[in-house]
Design a protein around this motif. Structure first.
Motif, short mmCIF file in Angstrom:
data_model
loop_
_atom_site.label_atom_id
_atom_site.label_comp_id
_atom_site.label_asym_id
_atom_site.label_seq_id
_atom_site.Cartn_x
_atom_site.Cartn_y
_atom_site.Cartn_z
N GLU A 126 0.84 -1.01 0.10
CA GLU A 126 0.08 0.11 0.21
C GLU A 126 1.12 1.14 -0.05
N GLY A 127 0.14 2.26 -0.44
CA GLY A 127 0.61 3.67 -0.01
C GLY A 127 1.36 4.22 -1.33
N PRO A 128 1.87 5.50 -1.18
CA PRO A 128 2.45 5.97 -2.43
C PRO A 128 3.75 5.27 -2.78
N LEU A 129 4.06 5.69 -4.31
CA LEU A 129 5.18 4.67 -4.63
C LEU A 129 6.37 5.05 -3.70
N ASN A 158 9.39 0.95 2.13
CA ASN A 158 9.53 1.06 3.48
C ASN A 158 8.42 0.43 4.13
N ASN A 159 7.12 0.63 3.52
CA ASN A 159 5.84 -0.04 4.19
C ASN A 159 6.19 -1.71 4.09
N TYR A 160 6.44 -2.07 3.07
CA TYR A 160 6.74 -3.58 3.16
C TYR A 160 7.70 -3.92 4.00
N GLU A 218 5.81 -1.05 -12.02
CA GLU A 218 6.21 0.21 -11.43
C GLU A 218 6.88 0.14 -10.19
N ALA A 219 6.27 -0.61 -9.41
CA ALA A 219 6.82 -0.63 -7.95
C ALA A 219 8.16 -1.37 -7.65
N THR A 235 1.60 5.82 -10.88
CA THR A 235 2.11 7.35 -10.60
C THR A 235 2.54 7.65 -12.01
N VAL A 236 3.01 6.94 -12.70
CA VAL A 236 3.47 7.40 -14.23
C VAL A 236 2.43 7.27 -15.13
N LYS A 237 2.51 8.12 -16.17
CA LYS A 237 1.39 7.92 -17.20
C LYS A 237 2.43 7.53 -18.39
#
Lengths: 640, 248
Positions: free
Chosen positions: A11-14, A19-21, A112-113, A631-633
């Motif tokens: 979860e969370g912004p890119l 760090n969340n993981y 992306e991630a 996040t990216v297009k």
């Protein structure tokens, strides 16, 4: 049945995902770690760094390689450098920019991630390598030096002469041997993995062959990690080592691990051209040469003058002409295709007209010979050894060659394959580079996977295994695997045909390079599939392998590897055929813009193809992992 | 070119070996030495004979896995070149070439031209590293290292671990190999902290593995593909003596 697969990303912004993981991943306490065993196959940068890091944490590691020493794994041959978003040059670099360059370089076909995490961990790798004593290039004041690489406009590449891979590998090899000395790693050199053993749905061991004695061995563990590198050698002529192979990942595939985007192979633009039929491999000249070398061909295809006698107005610096903002540093797929275009127009140079010039005369005038020698001296020496030509005096001749596998075993965010407990790291997996890898990102990915990602994600898996006893190698699953492996080897020996494995490999490689290489068409791929099937049938009855299975037998080793290539080659063609778009290294002639650039189709093909084995090499199941860009297009990839 | 080969054939460490003669009629000048052996092997396999086993992998001079004695010289006639980078243009039509494995007590023969060089790994395992765990590293630029220092350490670090130095030495000493690693690490601030324990441990291991002593003939540097300097041996001896003195 074909299905849509998901790879859950934290979860969370890119910028916060990794760090969340890490904050939420399960841990194993030090006293439990010593009860757990990890098998790691491969001792290149990914395998050695993972083995060393996990052993330092307290796990018991068994490390395997087919070479005679872990230091010889093919990471050793990487020349140019390793990227990191340190922004030491103050030229506008950042983690985000590095992530974006990598994503764009891969033509928006990576997760992306994962790609962001690669850039995020890059700086720590440089710290780690320096601490190990890796002698990176330095400025006179003592600080680290950087240079630029293809596909980017900043200088973020760290390098150790033209031997960056060697020095990084020695760093991780030494860390590995330090743990061997400490008793935390058991090393099995000259052992080749021939099967993954799965018990109750989880990878619990491998079958390996001791290449010095021919003995088949069973090895159990709580988890198995494959760090067995890429399979560009499938093209026979490639920049890879002779022993590089797909067998470990292919055999894992046949045990249920999905293969993702197998047809995405990077054809490197700056290799030495083939000189004759005897040729066994193509030697790479580092892409870093493109920092100072200019690529050109004569405008007239009937040109007969020596390169030095051809005046400027009769030369076509085609990369500078077509891609003015990136010029000679255009990404690899674009540079290789552009070279092929010139060669196909008949403008190739050299006796077989299969090369283009890479010219240093302007750089030598500008900086003096000494500066060029300091930057690329060992490459010039190597060039002279192989060709007999002094590149300080006349331009090098270079040509495209199969190099890196962007495709590989499908893995989730934790680098686990679709088989629970089976992980794949480094070039053996598929995740970070999309449809084209940027230069100097390969060493990076291997190291980051091994040093900084797997130690967290593997632990998250192992946390649930602490009550599982040691794997019993007498389990029927081991018996069955061992029997199949032995039967297969015996069938190679019994065939007693007329052609060696090497001869079959050459034929297969040529077919694949012609029809599933730089340029692919529906017609060509369909033809290739038919030809590969025929070749595979012939392989069953006309293979000639001398000797026995119970002794040193290089030919038997090759026979197994080529047998796997015969199946993988078909999957590569099937993969290339189903993807009716062009992206990165995958260029389908039917899908191009008016200017001849790759035409992506985000509406229909914005997914990773994760192929599932069905028991028949000709009818794999296509599973799709949709690529979600939060996040990216995705944009049109332009280097003009 | 026509080439006559006299190749050492030996089934395993316990068997007796002997030279066997082979003839090749169609050798191209552009072939590498190993591609010439590939050609011979295909011929042998088709005649129903066992091919010549030899070690090799990257074939671009960096992995260190190849290495044979060619006419008595480790890696053959070209200076600072591995066997895989040697090309047949270094020979003449009609030449007879003797090919043997790297011979040393510490390198048991596996088969034919293949030897077991794991003793070299054991020397590194005894101390050829900086004791830093993953995650402990400080910011890279916090350890400035001058250009000259880094280059000098690199000259030693360039060793590819092929074992040509051992094969060229009349005492089968691994002094050049061992000293190169000691020299690489002791010249850098990261590695210097452990120099005294490292040098004692690695030198002891070298002896235990059955390598001979160095008597300064300097044959090793001459045949080294990377031209590793014998001055590293002097540095190793200096560090070794220093460590012993300080210990006492």
């Amino acid at each position: 049945m074909s299905k849509t697969i998901k790879a859950p990303v934290p979860e969370g912004p890119l910028v916060e995902k990794w760090n969340n993981y890490k904050s939420n991943a399960k841990l194993v306490s030090p006293n439990n770690r010593k009860k757990l065993e990890v098998i790691i196959v491969g001792t290149g940068l990914a395998g050695a760094s993972a083995a060393a890091s996990l052993a330092e944490m307290g796990y018991n590691v068994k490390s395997f390689c087919f070479q005679d020493s872990p230091r010889r794994a093919h990471s050793v041959a990487a020349q140019g450098g390793v990227n990191a978003a340190k922004n030491y040059k103050n030229d506008g670099d950042s983690v985000y920019r590095m992530f974006y360059d990598t994503l764009k370089g891969g033509d928006f076909r990576s997760r992306e991630a994962n790609t962001y995490r690669l850039a995020e961990c890059s700086a720590s790798l440089i710290d780690q390598a320096v601490a190990q004593g890796v002698p990176f290039g330095r400025e006179y004041g003592g600080y680290l030096r950087n240079r630029s690489f293809g596909g980017v406009q900043v200088s973020r590449t760290f390098y150790a002469r033209g031997q960056t891979g060697q020095q990084l590998l020695l760093g991780s090899y030494q860390a590995l041997l330090r743990q061997q000395h400490a008793g935390k790693v058991k090393l099995y050199a000259r052992h080749e993995m021939l099967d993954v053993v799965i018990i109750d749905g989880k990878a619990r061991g491998i079958i390996a062959r001791n290449l010095d004695t021919g003995k088949i061995e069973r090895h159990g563990a709580h988890t198995v990690v494959l760090a067995t590198g890429g399979f560009g050698k499938i093209y026979y002529l490639s920049t890879l080592a002779m022993g590089c192979n797909a067998s470990a990942i292919w055999r894992a595939h046949k045990k249920g691990a999905y293969m993702a985007n197998p047809s995405w192979t990077q054809i490197h633009p700056t290799s030495l051209p083939q000189s004759g039929e005897h040729q066994s491999k193509l030697t790479l000249m580092s892409e870093s040469l493109r920092n100072d070398g200019r690529i050109w061909v004569p405008i007239d295809k009937n040109e007969t003058r020596l390169p030095g006698e051809i005046p400027e107005e009769d030369r076509d610096y085609y990369l500078e002409r077509k891609y003015p903002s990136f010029g000679n540093l255009a990404p690899r797929d674009i540079s290789s295709r552009a070279a092929k275009e010139q060669i196909d127009l008949g403008k190739g140079v050299g006796p077989l007209k299969n090369a283009v010039y890479l010219d240093f005369s302007r750089a030598i005038k500008e900086y003096e010979k000494d500066v060029i020698a300091e930057r690329y001296g060992n490459l010039f020496t190597m060039y002279k050894k192989i060709t007999g030509i002094d590149a300080y005096k006349e331009p090098m001749k270079i040509s495209p060659a199969a190099h890196f596998s962007m495709g590989g075993l499908w893995v989730d965010y934790e680098l686990m394959t679709s088989v629970p407990g089976l992980f794949a790291i480094g070039e053996a997996n598929f995740s970070d580079h999309g449809a084209n890898r940027l230069g100097a990102n390969s060493l990076l990915q291997a190291c980051v996977d091994g040093y900084f990602i797997l130690p967290y994600t593997l632990q998250n898996f192992l946390a649930d295994q602490i009550n599982i006893p040691k794997t019993d190698v007498n389990h029927p699953a081991f018996e069955e695997s061992e029997r199949l492996v032995k039967d297969q080897m015996q069938s190679f020996l019994n065939s007693k045909g007329k052609k060696t494995a090497e001869e079959f490999h050459k034929e297969l490689g040529k077919e694949l390079y012609d029809k599933c290489g730089l340029l692919r068409t529906k017609e060509g791929l369909e033809k290739a599939i038919e030809n590969i099937k025929n070749l595979r049938e012939e392989y069953k009855v006309n293979l000639l392998v001398p000797g026995t299975a119970e002794e040193v037998n290089s030919e038997l080793e090759k026979a197994g590897r080529v047998s796997d290539y015969m199946e993988l080659a078909e999957l590569m063609c099937i993969d290339a055929l189903q993807r009716e778009e062009s992206c990165g290294a995958h260029f389908r002639a039917e899908y191009q813009t008016k200017e001849g650039e790759a035409k992506r189709d985000d509406e229909n093909f914005c997914y990773s193809a994760a192929w599932e084995w069905t028991g028949n090499a000709s009818s794999p199941v296509l599973n799709k992992e949709p690529l979600v860009f939060e996040t990216v297009k995705p944009s049109v990839r332009s280097y003009k | 070119m026509k080439i006559t080969l006299k190749i050492w054939r030996q089934r395993d460490a316990g068997s007796k070996g002997a030279f066997k003669e082979y003839h090749l009629d169609d050798v191209s000048r552009d072939m590498s030495f190993l591609e010439m052996l590939d050609t011979l092997n295909i011929k042998l396999i088709k005649q129903g004979e066992l091919p010549v086993e030899f070690d090799h992998d990257c074939r671009e001079g960096i992995c260190g896995q190849c290495g044979v004695m060619i006419n008595g010289i480790a890696h053959g006639p070209l200076k600072n070149t591995t066997t895989c980078q040697l090309h047949m243009r270094s020979f003449k039509d009609g030449d007879t070439i003797y090919v043997e494995p790297f011979k040393a007590a510490a390198f048991p023969i596996v088969r034919d031209l293949k030897v077991n060089r794991s003793a070299l790994d054991h020397i590194i395992a005894a101390g050829g590293y900086v004791s830093v765990d993953t995650g402990q590293a400080p910011e890279a630029n916090s350890i400035p290292i001058t250009f000259e220092q880094a280059e000098s350490a690199f000259d030693a670090a360039a060793c590819i671990g092929c074992g040509a130095c051992v094969a060229s030495c009349k005492n089968s000493s691994a002094a050049l190999f061992t000293s190169a690693k000691i020299s690489h690490l002791s010249q850098l601030p990261q590695g210097d902290k452990e120099t005294s324990t490292r040098v004692v441990s690695m030198v002891n291991e070298m002896e235990e593995e059955g390598f001979g002593f160095c008597t300064n003939t300097e044959a090793c540097q001459v045949e080294c593909p990377e031209d590793i300097s014998v001055l590293n041996i002097a540095r190793m001896n200096y560090e070794y003596n220093k460590a012993r003195l300080v210990k006492k």
